[in-house]
Design a protein around this motif. Structure first.
Motif, mmCIF file in Angstrom:
data_model
loop_
_atom_site.group_PDB
_atom_site.id
_atom_site.type_symbol
_atom_site.label_atom_id
_atom_site.label_comp_id
_atom_site.label_asym_id
_atom_site.label_seq_id
_atom_site.Cartn_x
_atom_site.Cartn_y
_atom_site.Cartn_z
ATOM 1 N N ALA A 231 0.834 -1.211 0.000
ATOM 2 C CA ALA A 231 0.000 0.000 0.000
ATOM 3 C C ALA A 231 0.868 1.260 0.000
ATOM 4 O O ALA A 231 0.566 2.231 -0.709
ATOM 5 C CB ALA A 231 -0.925 0.002 1.215
ATOM 6 N N SER A 232 1.966 1.229 0.758
ATOM 7 C CA SER A 232 2.865 2.389 0.810
ATOM 8 C C SER A 232 3.559 2.613 -0.530
ATOM 9 O O SER A 232 3.655 3.755 -1.006
ATOM 10 C CB SER A 232 3.916 2.187 1.906
ATOM 11 O OG SER A 232 3.308 2.009 3.159
ATOM 12 N N LEU A 233 4.029 1.522 -1.146
ATOM 13 C CA LEU A 233 4.719 1.635 -2.430
ATOM 14 C C LEU A 233 3.774 2.150 -3.507
ATOM 15 O O LEU A 233 4.116 3.066 -4.264
ATOM 16 C CB LEU A 233 5.301 0.281 -2.829
ATOM 17 C CG LEU A 233 6.012 0.217 -4.192
ATOM 18 C CD1 LEU A 233 7.210 1.156 -4.212
ATOM 19 C CD2 LEU A 233 6.436 -1.218 -4.504
ATOM 20 N N PHE A 234 2.573 1.562 -3.599
ATOM 21 C CA PHE A 234 1.607 1.989 -4.601
ATOM 22 C C PHE A 234 1.138 3.423 -4.344
ATOM 23 O O PHE A 234 0.876 4.171 -5.290
ATOM 24 C CB PHE A 234 0.413 1.029 -4.631
ATOM 25 C CG PHE A 234 0.550 -0.060 -5.657
ATOM 26 C CD1 PHE A 234 1.806 -0.560 -5.993
ATOM 27 C CD2 PHE A 234 -0.557 -0.612 -6.289
ATOM 28 C CE1 PHE A 234 1.951 -1.560 -6.940
ATOM 29 C CE2 PHE A 234 -0.424 -1.615 -7.249
ATOM 30 C CZ PHE A 234 0.837 -2.084 -7.569
ATOM 31 N N SER A 235 1.037 3.801 -3.066
ATOM 32 C CA SER A 235 0.641 5.182 -2.738
ATOM 33 C C SER A 235 1.701 6.169 -3.209
ATOM 34 O O SER A 235 1.377 7.231 -3.762
ATOM 35 C CB SER A 235 0.429 5.336 -1.226
ATOM 36 O OG SER A 235 -0.631 4.529 -0.781
ATOM 37 N N PHE A 236 2.972 5.824 -3.005
ATOM 38 C CA PHE A 236 4.064 6.693 -3.454
ATOM 39 C C PHE A 236 4.060 6.819 -4.967
ATOM 40 O O PHE A 236 4.172 7.932 -5.509
ATOM 41 C CB PHE A 236 5.401 6.116 -2.968
ATOM 42 C CG PHE A 236 6.607 6.859 -3.484
ATOM 43 C CD1 PHE A 236 6.949 8.100 -2.951
ATOM 44 C CD2 PHE A 236 7.378 6.332 -4.509
ATOM 45 C CE1 PHE A 236 8.058 8.797 -3.441
ATOM 46 C CE2 PHE A 236 8.475 7.013 -4.993
ATOM 47 C CZ PHE A 236 8.812 8.255 -4.459
ATOM 48 N N ILE A 237 3.919 5.673 -5.669
ATOM 49 C CA ILE A 237 3.882 5.695 -7.132
ATOM 50 C C ILE A 237 2.708 6.530 -7.626
ATOM 51 O O ILE A 237 2.846 7.342 -8.561
ATOM 52 C CB ILE A 237 3.800 4.257 -7.694
ATOM 53 C CG1 ILE A 237 5.093 3.495 -7.392
ATOM 54 C CG2 ILE A 237 3.534 4.276 -9.200
ATOM 55 C CD1 ILE A 237 5.036 2.025 -7.751
ATOM 56 N N TYR A 238 1.555 6.346 -7.003
ATOM 57 C CA TYR A 238 0.350 7.065 -7.427
ATOM 58 C C TYR A 238 0.489 8.572 -7.220
ATOM 59 O O TYR A 238 0.167 9.364 -8.120
ATOM 60 C CB TYR A 238 -0.859 6.542 -6.656
ATOM 61 C CG TYR A 238 -2.147 7.243 -6.997
ATOM 62 C CD1 TYR A 238 -2.687 7.163 -8.276
ATOM 63 C CD2 TYR A 238 -2.813 7.998 -6.047
ATOM 64 C CE1 TYR A 238 -3.868 7.815 -8.603
ATOM 65 C CE2 TYR A 238 -3.992 8.649 -6.361
ATOM 66 C CZ TYR A 238 -4.516 8.562 -7.638
ATOM 67 O OH TYR A 238 -5.681 9.214 -7.953
ATOM 68 N N LEU A 239 0.995 8.969 -6.059
ATOM 69 C CA LEU A 239 1.140 10.399 -5.769
ATOM 70 C C LEU A 239 2.177 11.041 -6.691
ATOM 71 O O LEU A 239 1.989 12.182 -7.145
ATOM 72 C CB LEU A 239 1.537 10.600 -4.302
ATOM 73 C CG LEU A 239 0.450 10.272 -3.274
ATOM 74 C CD1 LEU A 239 0.997 10.392 -1.858
ATOM 75 C CD2 LEU A 239 -0.763 11.186 -3.457
ATOM 76 N N MET A 240 3.268 10.320 -6.975
ATOM 77 C CA MET A 240 4.274 10.847 -7.892
ATOM 78 C C MET A 240 3.706 11.007 -9.297
ATOM 79 O O MET A 240 3.924 12.031 -9.958
ATOM 80 C CB MET A 240 5.498 9.928 -7.917
ATOM 81 C CG MET A 240 6.352 9.983 -6.668
ATOM 82 S SD MET A 240 7.018 11.645 -6.364
ATOM 83 C CE MET A 240 8.036 11.864 -7.805
ATOM 84 N N ALA A 241 2.977 9.999 -9.769
ATOM 85 C CA ALA A 241 2.363 10.081 -11.099
ATOM 86 C C ALA A 241 1.347 11.206 -11.161
ATOM 87 O O ALA A 241 1.258 11.934 -12.163
ATOM 88 C CB ALA A 241 1.698 8.748 -11.454
ATOM 89 N N LEU A 242 0.587 11.355 -10.079
ATOM 90 C CA LEU A 242 -0.410 12.423 -10.001
ATOM 91 C C LEU A 242 0.271 13.787 -10.105
ATOM 92 O O LEU A 242 -0.145 14.656 -10.893
ATOM 93 C CB LEU A 242 -1.171 12.304 -8.677
ATOM 94 C CG LEU A 242 -2.574 12.891 -8.596
ATOM 95 C CD1 LEU A 242 -3.531 12.139 -9.502
ATOM 96 C CD2 LEU A 242 -3.073 12.856 -7.160
#
Length: 313
Positions: free
Chosen positions: A26-37
């Motif tokens: 969840a932390s890794l995907f959250s970081f990827i998502y926020l960076m992409a956003l």
């Protein structure tokens, strides 16, 4: 009459069983998502605010960033939510909607990437006629056609998939709903509708690939004839990133949709799905903007302007 269980929800793939690994996921995907956003929002805002970026190339890039932002938002947040809540479920309607949105966005993105390759072809091979050919009306037409094609594919794929009967297991061996894994759960003997839909999608993607390849054959043959050694690197720097993005997106998408679906999940299947649904939205802004002087200049002007306004206050 055989007994069939009506499926009202599906269970998505849990990428880990340990609560600690789920929190890490969840932390890794959250970081990827926020960076992409953040990356895609920056490109969208810059191409709107900076007058120097009001050209066809950046008009297409803006739409590509918007598509990437929507694509990663259609898959990652649900996976993060399930990891945090220790739940795997997604409703039947939610799965159908997710499938429709993912296919719509990927189909539209292929069209935008094709339009971008044609834009580079006109800019390099026909520079004197560039403004006449790539006028605003034609650019808007290419973008509209991309969205329309994506919408048609989304309707065909979702309608074809969910017109089938589902029985038995409701476990999807993927972290989001896609056609290959859903077909494995179907107990319908006839898959005519979805087979026709997939054939149309393959023809569409192949025709776009042909247009892109032809464009780049002309582009590279023209660039190699440029006498100035300083102009060649500049021309390549605007084309190679686009070629990398197109190759990664189309190859991984083709592998995901054309390879036989196995009864169990494998790390290869998950990685392939990540490469065509998560990697492009995260990496496209970096690939396109890493050596792009116009984007860097626009970003510096925005940051410098915000600093000056703070000083004046």
């Amino acid at each position: 009459m055989s007994n069939q269980t009506v499926i009202v929800e599906f269970l998505l793939l849990r990428l880990a069983e340990s609560p600690m690994l789920l929190r890490l996921h969840a932390s890794l995907f959250s970081f990827i998502y926020l960076m992409a956003l953040l990356e895609n929002l920056v490109i969208i805002i810059l191409t709107i605010l900076d007058q120097h970026l009001h050209t066809p190339m950046y008009y297409f890039l803006r739409h590509l960033s918007f598509l990437d932002l929507c694509l990663i938002s259609a898959t990652i947040p649900k996976s993060i939510f399930n990891s945090v809540t220790l739940s795997d479920s997604i409703s039947f309607l939610g799965c159908a909607l997710q499938l429709f949105v993912v296919v719509l966005l990927t189909g539209s993105e292929i069209g935008i990437l094709t339009a971008m390759s044609y834009d580079r072809y006109v800019a390099i091979c026909c520079p004197l006629r560039y403004e006449a050919i790539m006028n605003r009306g034609f650019s808007v037409l290419l973008v509209t056609l991309s969205w329309l094609n994506g919408s048609v594919l989304g309707i065909l794929y979702s309608a074809g998939t969910f017109s089938l009967d589902f029985c038995g297991s409701n476990r999807i061996y993927q972290f989001f709903c896609d056609v290959p894994t859903l077909l494995k759960l179907s107990c319908s003997k006839e898959h005519v509708t979805i087979n026709v839909s997939v054939a149309i999608g393959v023809c569409y993607a192949f025709s776009c690939l042909v247009c892109i390849v032809v464009s780049y054959v002309y582009i590279f043959s023209t660039v190699l004839t440029i006498p100035s050694r300083q102009s060649q690197p500049k021309a390549f720097s605007t084309c190679v990133p686009h070629l990398v993005v197109v190759s990664t997106f189309l190859v991984t998408g083709a592998v995901a949709y054309l390879k036989p679906v196995s009864d169990t999940s494998s790390i290869v299947d998950v990685l392939v799905s990540v490469f065509y649904s998560v990697a492009p939205p995260s990496l496209n802004p970096i690939i396109y903007c890493l050596r792009n002087r116009d984007i860097k200049s626009a970003l510096r002007k925005v940051l410098w302007g915000s600093r000056i306004s703070k000083v004046l206050k």
